[in-house]
Design a protein around this motif. Structure first.
Motif, PDB file in Angstrom:
ATOM      1  N   MET A   1     -11.123  -1.396  -4.337  1.00 42.69           N
ATOM      2  CA  MET A   1     -10.906  -2.464  -3.399  1.00 42.69           C
ATOM      3  C   MET A   1      -9.665  -3.277  -3.771  1.00 42.69           C
ATOM      4  O   MET A   1      -8.994  -3.808  -2.899  1.00 42.69           O
ATOM      5  N   LYS A   2      -9.356  -3.358  -5.062  1.00 42.06           N
ATOM      6  CA  LYS A   2      -8.193  -4.116  -5.500  1.00 42.06           C
ATOM      7  C   LYS A   2      -6.917  -3.522  -4.917  1.00 42.06           C
ATOM      8  O   LYS A   2      -6.012  -4.255  -4.517  1.00 42.06           O
ATOM      9  N   TYR A   3      -6.824  -2.183  -4.845  1.00 43.41           N
ATOM     10  CA  TYR A   3      -5.651  -1.525  -4.276  1.00 43.41           C
ATOM     11  C   TYR A   3      -5.489  -1.890  -2.805  1.00 43.41           C
ATOM     12  O   TYR A   3      -4.386  -2.206  -2.364  1.00 43.41           O
ATOM     13  N   ALA A   4      -6.570  -1.882  -2.066  1.00 47.24           N
ATOM     14  CA  ALA A   4      -6.516  -2.234  -0.640  1.00 47.24           C
ATOM     15  C   ALA A   4      -6.101  -3.685  -0.457  1.00 47.24           C
ATOM     16  O   ALA A   4      -5.317  -4.007   0.438  1.00 47.24           O
ATOM     17  N   ASN A   5      -6.608  -4.574  -1.299  1.00 46.65           N
ATOM     18  CA  ASN A   5      -6.233  -5.982  -1.219  1.00 46.65           C
ATOM     19  C   ASN A   5      -4.743  -6.165  -1.498  1.00 46.65           C
ATOM     20  O   ASN A   5      -4.063  -6.915  -0.793  1.00 46.65           O
ATOM     21  N   CYS A   6      -4.233  -5.499  -2.515  1.00 46.34           N
ATOM     22  CA  CYS A   6      -2.807  -5.610  -2.855  1.00 46.34           C
ATOM     23  C   CYS A   6      -1.933  -5.020  -1.756  1.00 46.34           C
ATOM     24  O   CYS A   6      -0.896  -5.592  -1.413  1.00 46.34           O
ATOM     25  N   LEU A   7      -2.347  -3.894  -1.199  1.00 47.09           N
ATOM     26  CA  LEU A   7      -1.583  -3.275  -0.116  1.00 47.09           C
ATOM     27  C   LEU A   7      -1.562  -4.170   1.113  1.00 47.09           C
ATOM     28  O   LEU A   7      -0.506  -4.384   1.712  1.00 47.09           O
ATOM     29  N   ALA A   8      -2.705  -4.718   1.462  1.00 44.89           N
ATOM     30  CA  ALA A   8      -2.775  -5.607   2.623  1.00 44.89           C
ATOM     31  C   ALA A   8      -1.915  -6.842   2.413  1.00 44.89           C
ATOM     32  O   ALA A   8      -1.173  -7.255   3.307  1.00 44.89           O
ATOM     33  N   LEU A   9      -1.992  -7.436   1.243  1.00 50.13           N
ATOM     34  CA  LEU A   9      -1.204  -8.624   0.954  1.00 50.13           C
ATOM     35  C   LEU A   9       0.294  -8.315   0.984  1.00 50.13           C
ATOM     36  O   LEU A   9       1.083  -9.079   1.542  1.00 50.13           O
ATOM     37  N   THR A  10       0.691  -7.181   0.448  1.00 47.60           N
ATOM     38  CA  THR A  10       2.094  -6.779   0.453  1.00 47.60           C
ATOM     39  C   THR A  10       2.607  -6.587   1.868  1.00 47.60           C
ATOM     40  O   THR A  10       3.704  -7.052   2.219  1.00 47.60           O
ATOM     41  N   LEU A  11       1.825  -5.914   2.709  1.00 52.30           N
ATOM     42  CA  LEU A  11       2.251  -5.690   4.089  1.00 52.30           C
ATOM     43  C   LEU A  11       2.350  -6.991   4.873  1.00 52.30           C
ATOM     44  O   LEU A  11       3.269  -7.181   5.678  1.00 52.30           O
ATOM     45  N   VAL A  12       1.435  -7.899   4.628  1.00 48.47           N
ATOM     46  CA  VAL A  12       1.497  -9.184   5.330  1.00 48.47           C
ATOM     47  C   VAL A  12       2.693  -9.999   4.842  1.00 48.47           C
ATOM     48  O   VAL A  12       3.359 -10.667   5.640  1.00 48.47           O
ATOM     49  N   ILE A  13       3.017  -9.934   3.572  1.00 49.45           N
ATOM     50  CA  ILE A  13       4.203 -10.622   3.065  1.00 49.45           C
ATOM     51  C   ILE A  13       5.463 -10.033   3.699  1.00 49.45           C
ATOM     52  O   ILE A  13       6.370 -10.777   4.105  1.00 49.45           O
ATOM     53  N   ILE A  14       5.537  -8.711   3.801  1.00 50.14           N
ATOM     54  CA  ILE A  14       6.676  -8.070   4.457  1.00 50.14           C
ATOM     55  C   ILE A  14       6.776  -8.534   5.906  1.00 50.14           C
ATOM     56  O   ILE A  14       7.862  -8.850   6.397  1.00 50.14           O
ATOM     57  N   GLY A  15       5.644  -8.614   6.578  1.00 43.95           N
ATOM     58  CA  GLY A  15       5.639  -9.093   7.960  1.00 43.95           C
ATOM     59  C   GLY A  15       6.079 -10.538   8.064  1.00 43.95           C
ATOM     60  O   GLY A  15       6.839 -10.899   8.965  1.00 43.95           O
ATOM     61  N   ALA A  16       5.653 -11.360   7.132  1.00 42.89           N
ATOM     62  CA  ALA A  16       6.038 -12.774   7.149  1.00 42.89           C
ATOM     63  C   ALA A  16       7.532 -12.931   6.894  1.00 42.89           C
ATOM     64  O   ALA A  16       8.208 -13.729   7.558  1.00 42.89           O
ATOM     65  N   VAL A  17       8.065 -12.169   5.958  1.00 36.63           N
ATOM     66  CA  VAL A  17       9.507 -12.218   5.689  1.00 36.63           C
ATOM     67  C   VAL A  17      10.279 -11.744   6.918  1.00 36.63           C
ATOM     68  O   VAL A  17      11.300 -12.342   7.289  1.00 36.63           O
ATOM     69  N   ASN A  18       9.810 -10.691   7.559  1.00 37.10           N
ATOM     70  CA  ASN A  18      10.470 -10.193   8.766  1.00 37.10           C
ATOM     71  C   ASN A  18      10.468 -11.254   9.861  1.00 37.10           C
ATOM     72  O   ASN A  18      11.480 -11.474  10.524  1.00 37.10           O
ATOM     73  N   TRP A  19       9.330 -11.936  10.055  1.00 37.04           N
ATOM     74  CA  TRP A  19       9.274 -12.998  11.068  1.00 37.04           C
ATOM     75  C   TRP A  19      10.199 -14.154  10.692  1.00 37.04           C
ATOM     76  O   TRP A  19      10.819 -14.774  11.559  1.00 37.04           O
ATOM     77  N   GLY A  20      10.312 -14.456   9.418  1.00 39.70           N
ATOM     78  CA  GLY A  20      11.245 -15.487   8.985  1.00 39.70           C
ATOM     79  C   GLY A  20      12.690 -15.110   9.293  1.00 39.70           C
ATOM     80  O   GLY A  20      13.478 -15.933   9.762  1.00 39.70           O
TER      81      GLY A  20
END
Length: 68
Positions: free
Chosen positions: A1-20
């Motif tokens: 589950m830790k891998y899924a949490n890290c992957l999800a968090l990374t993708l959301v950070i990438i999305g947030a940076v892209n929106w910025g």
């Protein structure tokens, strides 16, 4: 589950940076790398959205940490 949490968090950070980048500079990094609304860029946008919905569940961790 830790891998899924890290992957999800990374993708959301990438999305947030892209929106910025879009908001401040009108620069879409995903479109630059993968093309404007190609099938792969649509998959990336979809995955970022799903990960954002998944990370909503992290609010339950905030409640458990405060009560400990």
């Amino acid at each position: 589950m830790k891998y899924a949490n890290c992957l999800a968090l990374t993708l959301v950070i990438i999305g947030a940076v892209n929106w910025g980048l879009i908001g401040f500079f009108r620069f879409n990094l995903v479109s630059l790398i993968f093309g404007d609304m190609t099938w792969i860029s649509r998959i990336i946008y979809g995955l970022v959205g799903l990960c954002g919905l998944y990370l909503i569940s992290f609010y339950r961790f905030l409640n458990t940490e405060e009560s400990s």
